[in-house]
Scaffold this active site. Structure first.
Site, short mmCIF file in Angstrom:
data_model
loop_
_atom_site.label_atom_id
_atom_site.label_comp_id
_atom_site.label_asym_id
_atom_site.label_seq_id
_atom_site.Cartn_x
_atom_site.Cartn_y
_atom_site.Cartn_z
N CYS A 45 0.81 -1.04 -0.13
CA CYS A 45 0.05 0.06 0.13
C CYS A 45 0.95 1.30 -0.14
O CYS A 45 2.07 1.03 -0.40
CB CYS A 45 -0.91 0.14 1.09
SG CYS A 45 -0.25 -0.06 2.82
N ARG A 51 -3.24 -0.53 5.16
CA ARG A 51 -3.84 -1.75 4.74
C ARG A 51 -3.15 -2.90 4.46
O ARG A 51 -3.59 -4.01 4.67
CB ARG A 51 -4.40 -1.17 3.19
CG ARG A 51 -5.73 -0.37 3.14
CD ARG A 51 -5.85 0.76 1.97
NE ARG A 51 -4.68 1.72 1.61
CZ ARG A 51 -4.37 2.20 0.69
NH1 ARG A 51 -5.46 1.95 -0.36
NH2 ARG A 51 -3.27 3.04 0.32
N ASP A 162 -8.25 3.90 0.96
CA ASP A 162 -7.36 4.22 1.93
C ASP A 162 -8.20 4.99 3.19
O ASP A 162 -8.66 5.83 2.99
CB ASP A 162 -6.41 5.32 1.37
CG ASP A 162 -5.49 5.77 2.27
OD1 ASP A 162 -5.55 5.38 3.38
OD2 ASP A 162 -4.58 6.66 2.02
#
Ligand code: 4NP
Length: 196
Positions: A45, A51, A162
């Site tokens: 990420c 994440r 996100d």
């Protein structure tokens, strides 16, 4: 005369027996090799604090629970495309929401390097920007994939959003999509490599 045909037949049997032995040896060696292969999955990420460490933790958890039969076949890691958070623990909010699901996130953030592109079999980008950055670095399109493509219930998303500037519900949305995607990845690997 029947006496002279016996040695001929026994040669044929001996030859057949040898072929069968070779056949079993070959398959035995093949199955040994397959057993020894370990697949490396890298989750990527932006910051490697929300994440991708969550994906790593969820994947490792699945490999100890629902997919424990293939635990010894898969190695999991994660990283970010930026090094801003290098050395840090995952975001506190992500750790809290993950721990409510019984998942402890203890990864330390790091940024991606060229060796990552070489040694991993599957490089999973959380969003399109991560994907494009990995390809720009020279990532092989056969190995670099988007997480969302493994998610069954996409809930209308075309990437893993996100959660960094969001709230609790955004972190839980990430976790839901990521768990779904992790199961998708494992099922894909089981199919592709005939893992048992
Ligand atoms: P991640 O989330 O890429 O899922 O780890 C973010 C972490 C940090 C930042 C942005 C997204 N940041 O801007 O620092």
């Amino acid at each position: 005369n029947p006496q002279s045909t016996i040695p001929i037949f026994s040669y044929i049997y001996l030859f057949k027996a040898f072929e069968i032995k070779k056949y079993f040896e070959k398959n035995y060696i093949l199955s040994m090799n397959i057993k020894e292969i370990q697949l490396r999955i890298l989750f990527v990420c932006l910051g490697n604090i929300c994440r991708s460490p969550a994906a790593q933790g969820i994947m490792e958890h699945l490999l100890l629970t629902d997919y424990k039969n293939i635990n010894n076949r898969v190695i999991v890691d994660s990283c970010g495309t930026i090094d801003f958070h290098a050395g840090n623990q995952p975001d506190r909010r992500m750790r809290e929401e993950a721990s409510k699901r019984g998942i402890i996130l203890d990864h330390r953030a790091r940024s991606i390097n060229l060796n990552d592109l070489k040694i991993n079999d599957l490089i999973i980008a959380m969003d399109d920007s991560n994907y494009n950055n990995i390809i720009y670095m020279g990532g092989d399109k056969n190995k670099v994939k988007r997480m969302i493509d493994f998610v069954e219930d996409k809930r209308g998303y075309d990437e893993i959003p996100d959660p960094y500037y969001g709230g609790k519900e955004d972190f839980n949305l990430s976790l839901d999509l990521i768990e779904d995607g992790c199961r998708g990845i494992l099922n894909y690997l089981i199919d592709k490599y005939e893992l048992k």
